[in-house]
Design an enzyme around this catalytic site. Sequence first.
Site, short mmCIF file in Angstrom:
data_model
loop_
_atom_site.label_atom_id
_atom_site.label_comp_id
_atom_site.label_asym_id
_atom_site.label_seq_id
_atom_site.Cartn_x
_atom_site.Cartn_y
_atom_site.Cartn_z
N LYS A 13 0.83 -1.22 0.00
CA LYS A 13 0.00 0.00 0.00
C LYS A 13 0.86 1.26 0.00
O LYS A 13 0.64 2.18 -0.78
CB LYS A 13 -0.92 0.05 1.24
CG LYS A 13 -1.80 -1.15 1.42
CD LYS A 13 -2.69 -1.00 2.65
CE LYS A 13 -1.97 -1.00 3.98
NZ LYS A 13 -1.40 -2.30 4.38
N ARG A 88 -9.57 0.33 8.59
CA ARG A 88 -9.03 -1.01 8.85
C ARG A 88 -10.05 -1.91 9.51
O ARG A 88 -9.75 -3.06 9.80
CB ARG A 88 -7.80 -0.90 9.74
CG ARG A 88 -6.48 -1.17 9.01
CD ARG A 88 -5.37 -0.92 9.97
NE ARG A 88 -4.15 -1.58 9.67
CZ ARG A 88 -3.11 -1.00 9.06
NH1 ARG A 88 -3.21 0.21 8.61
NH2 ARG A 88 -1.99 -1.67 8.90
N ARG A 127 11.66 -6.61 5.24
CA ARG A 127 11.57 -5.15 5.04
C ARG A 127 12.48 -4.40 6.02
O ARG A 127 12.57 -4.74 7.19
CB ARG A 127 10.11 -4.71 5.26
CG ARG A 127 9.95 -3.20 5.13
CD ARG A 127 8.52 -2.80 4.89
NE ARG A 127 7.63 -3.08 6.00
CZ ARG A 127 6.32 -2.84 5.97
NH1 ARG A 127 5.75 -2.35 4.88
NH2 ARG A 127 5.57 -3.12 7.01
N ARG A 160 11.47 -2.21 11.31
CA ARG A 160 10.39 -1.65 12.11
C ARG A 160 10.09 -2.59 13.26
O ARG A 160 10.06 -3.80 13.07
CB ARG A 160 9.12 -1.53 11.24
CG ARG A 160 8.92 -0.16 10.62
CD ARG A 160 7.82 -0.15 9.59
NE ARG A 160 6.53 -0.67 10.02
CZ ARG A 160 5.42 -0.58 9.30
NH1 ARG A 160 5.44 0.01 8.11
NH2 ARG A 160 4.28 -1.07 9.73
N ARG A 171 -0.33 -9.22 13.49
CA ARG A 171 -0.85 -8.22 12.54
C ARG A 171 -1.65 -8.90 11.44
O ARG A 171 -2.69 -8.39 11.02
CB ARG A 171 0.31 -7.43 11.92
CG ARG A 171 0.94 -6.46 12.90
CD ARG A 171 2.22 -5.89 12.37
NE ARG A 171 2.06 -5.01 11.24
CZ ARG A 171 3.02 -4.74 10.35
NH1 ARG A 171 4.21 -5.29 10.47
NH2 ARG A 171 2.80 -3.92 9.36
P1 AMP Z 1 0.91 0.36 8.60
O1 AMP Z 1 2.05 1.29 8.42
O2 AMP Z 1 -0.29 0.73 7.77
O3 AMP Z 1 1.30 -1.09 8.45
O4 AMP Z 1 0.42 0.53 10.12
C1 AMP Z 1 1.29 0.25 11.19
C2 AMP Z 1 0.50 0.16 12.48
O5 AMP Z 1 -0.14 1.42 12.74
C3 AMP Z 1 -0.63 -0.85 12.51
O6 AMP Z 1 -0.19 -2.16 12.78
C4 AMP Z 1 -1.49 -0.29 13.63
O7 AMP Z 1 -0.91 -0.54 14.90
C5 AMP Z 1 -1.39 1.21 13.38
N1 AMP Z 1 -2.45 1.64 12.44
C6 AMP Z 1 -2.29 2.09 11.18
N2 AMP Z 1 -3.47 2.38 10.61
C7 AMP Z 1 -4.41 2.09 11.52
C8 AMP Z 1 -5.82 2.14 11.55
N3 AMP Z 1 -6.53 2.55 10.48
N4 AMP Z 1 -6.47 1.76 12.69
C9 AMP Z 1 -5.79 1.38 13.77
N5 AMP Z 1 -4.46 1.26 13.81
C10 AMP Z 1 -3.76 1.62 12.72
#
Ligand code: AMP
Length: 214
Positions: A13, A88, A127, A160, A171
């Site tokens: 994404k 999400r 990653r 990360r 996740r």
């Molecule tokens: P990402 O970078 O999109 O993989 O997001 C990393 C982390 O941020 C996720 O595993 C969640 O802990 C938090 N996060 C990101 N987007 C959301 C969302 N829409 N709702 C809740 N937590 C989020």
Amino acid sequence: MNLILFGAPGSGKGTQSALLVEKNTYRHFSTGDLFRAAIKNQTELGKLAKRFMDQGQLVPDEITIGLIREVLKKLKKNESFILDGFPRNSTQAEALNELLTQLSLKLDMAVFLEVDKKLLINRLTGRRVCKNCGAVYHIETKPPQKEGICDVCGGQVIQRPDDKEDVIENRLNIYEDNTAPLKDYYRKKGLYIEVDGTGGQDQVYQRISKVLDA
Ligand code: AMP
């Protein structure tokens, strides 16, 4: 054209959003990036979000929805947006609907990036990201020229905390239970488009461009 780009962690994404922004005029809002920026700046939001993110949990809905409300409110009339990593779950999707109605904005497409679990795990475990500028690497397919050093800015390249193997499983489970059902949600709204997220990033970008142009 206003878009949601969604898919499992590791589906690409962020990478595809960056390409779309580079080649078009979108505003890109990634909740993950916004939370990581808050953590870097050591804000109250960052401290709170970190507790959830480090364990692979979702940050509570009211906080995440509030964050998106603030950024969408500031969008100018002629600007288009890509939402990356939001919504999400169904609560967030409903909240987004309401918010868009309040702001007289319309969602045109929900693009889902389809990638199988084996490839997701390979992408996530391999990653690496630059701590400073966020550039993304992969230990096998795209390592930085000098180990541990970002090609773009010379910053430190790290894993990360939520890309560690024990967190990834969590996740992916959370994704299956909460985010995958949004496929049906957007299908029913007639906004759902599925794109094959496997292969190189340019290949995937071409597929996305094709559906956007159509
Ligand atoms: P990402 O970078 O999109 O993989 O997001 C990393 C982390 O941020 C996720 O595993 C969640 O802990 C938090 N996060 C990101 N987007 C959301 C969302 N829409 N709702 C809740 N937590 C989020």
